[in-house]
Write an enzyme that holds these catalytic residues in place. Structure first.
Site, PDB file in Angstrom:
ATOM      1  N   HIS A 188      41.645  29.472  35.828  1.00 36.88           N
ATOM      2  CA  HIS A 188      40.183  29.473  36.921  1.00 36.88           C
ATOM      3  C   HIS A 188      39.612  28.560  36.340  1.00 36.88           C
ATOM      4  O   HIS A 188      40.060  28.312  35.386  1.00 36.88           O
ATOM      5  CB  HIS A 188      40.177  30.551  37.735  1.00 36.88           C
TER       6      HIS A 188
ATOM      7  N   GLU B 221      36.849  36.628  38.647  1.00 36.94           N
ATOM      8  CA  GLU B 221      38.464  36.545  37.783  1.00 36.94           C
ATOM      9  C   GLU B 221      38.194  35.508  36.986  1.00 36.94           C
ATOM     10  O   GLU B 221      38.652  35.583  35.706  1.00 36.94           O
ATOM     11  CB  GLU B 221      39.863  36.448  38.848  1.00 36.94           C
TER      12      GLU B 221
ATOM     13  N   HIS C 125      45.893  36.438  34.349  1.00 37.52           N
ATOM     14  CA  HIS C 125      44.919  36.607  35.014  1.00 37.52           C
ATOM     15  C   HIS C 125      44.245  37.972  36.092  1.00 37.52           C
ATOM     16  O   HIS C 125      45.188  38.498  35.353  1.00 37.52           O
ATOM     17  CB  HIS C 125      45.419  36.328  37.032  1.00 37.52           C
TER      18      HIS C 125
ATOM     19  N   GLU D 274      49.264  39.809  34.345  1.00 35.45           N
ATOM     20  CA  GLU D 274      48.418  39.875  35.617  1.00 35.45           C
ATOM     21  C   GLU D 274      47.319  41.351  35.412  1.00 35.45           C
ATOM     22  O   GLU D 274      48.202  42.876  35.733  1.00 35.45           O
ATOM     23  CB  GLU D 274      48.788  40.294  37.178  1.00 35.45           C
TER      24      GLU D 274
HETATM   25 ZN   LIG Z   1      44.402  34.074  39.061  1.00 29.57          ZN
END
Ligand SMILES: [Zn+2]
Length: 219
Positions: free
Chosen positions: A42, A59, A112, A180
């Protein structure tokens, strides 16, 4: 027994003892280590997910913070690290992949954090590229990083999975994974991820997982 014979026996028995365990830094090989590409997810107008509770971290912010820490650790160990972004800007996915290829990365790690409608979902999971000739390497990299994270942070493991993400699919020959690192939608995970000390441990464990992969990889 003569005194000099006693000395010889003592010396030989000491020499036979198991060698001391050295820290990872002490046994680092002098050979040039490869280039690692870190990709904080992002950025800019693209926030990614956001914690539903204080401190409401975005995030994009934590992904960058974590990746910068991973970079610092890997560089201390002698790696060359290139980052797709080092500040709060959005880089299109295709550009991230082009960047990785231009810099001839040895491995690509996207960072992430997760979100799920089910507030109980928690833990760490890692996706790997599964549509390239190098899937076994990507899978191994995913496993090494996940094992390292779960061992050092005590986070719950959600396993490794094939992932059809642009940054994984299009990276061609480069082993590529997407980490993640925990769920912003889970109270317990969000609390841990708000703690700078936890993020330092998470970053250290990602770096160690990458290093485990590089040191064992026989390509
Ligand atoms: Zn993400």
């Amino acid at each position: 027994m003569r005194w000099w014979l006693v000395l010889i026996v003592l010396f030989t028995s000491c020499a036979r003892q198991k060698p001391e365990r050295f820290s990872r830094e002490a046994i680092r090989r002098p050979k040039a280590l490869p280039i690692i590409i870190l990709d904080p997810g992002h950025g800019g107008a693209n926030d990614g997910t956001k914690m539903a509770m204080a401190p409401y971290i975005k995030e994009k912010t934590l992904a960058l913070d974590t990746a910068l820490k991973v970079r610092d650790i890997l560089e201390q160990w002698g790696y060359k690290v290139r980052m797709t972004r080092t500040r709060d800007v959005f880089i299109p996915l295709a550009e991230r992949v082009t960047f990785a290829k231009q810099h001839r990365g040895y491995a690509f790690i996207s960072i992430h954090f997760n979100h799920a409608p089910n507030k109980n979902a928690n833990g760490v999971e890692i996706f790997y590229s599964h549509k390239s000739n190098f899937t076994p390497s990507s899978k191994k990299l995913a496993k090494d990083v996940l094992d390292s994270i779960c061992k050092r942070t005590q986070a719950a493991s959600r396993g490794i999975h094939p992932g059809d993400y642009h940054v994984l699919r299009e990276n061609g020959a480069m082993p590529a994974i997407l980490v993640e690192g925990g769920f912003f939608s889970n109270v317990s995970d969000a609390k841990k991820l708000s703690n700078p000390q936890y993020i330092r441990t998470l970053a250290y464990s990602i770096a160690q997982g990458i290093d485990d992969f590089v040191q064992q990889d026989c390509r």
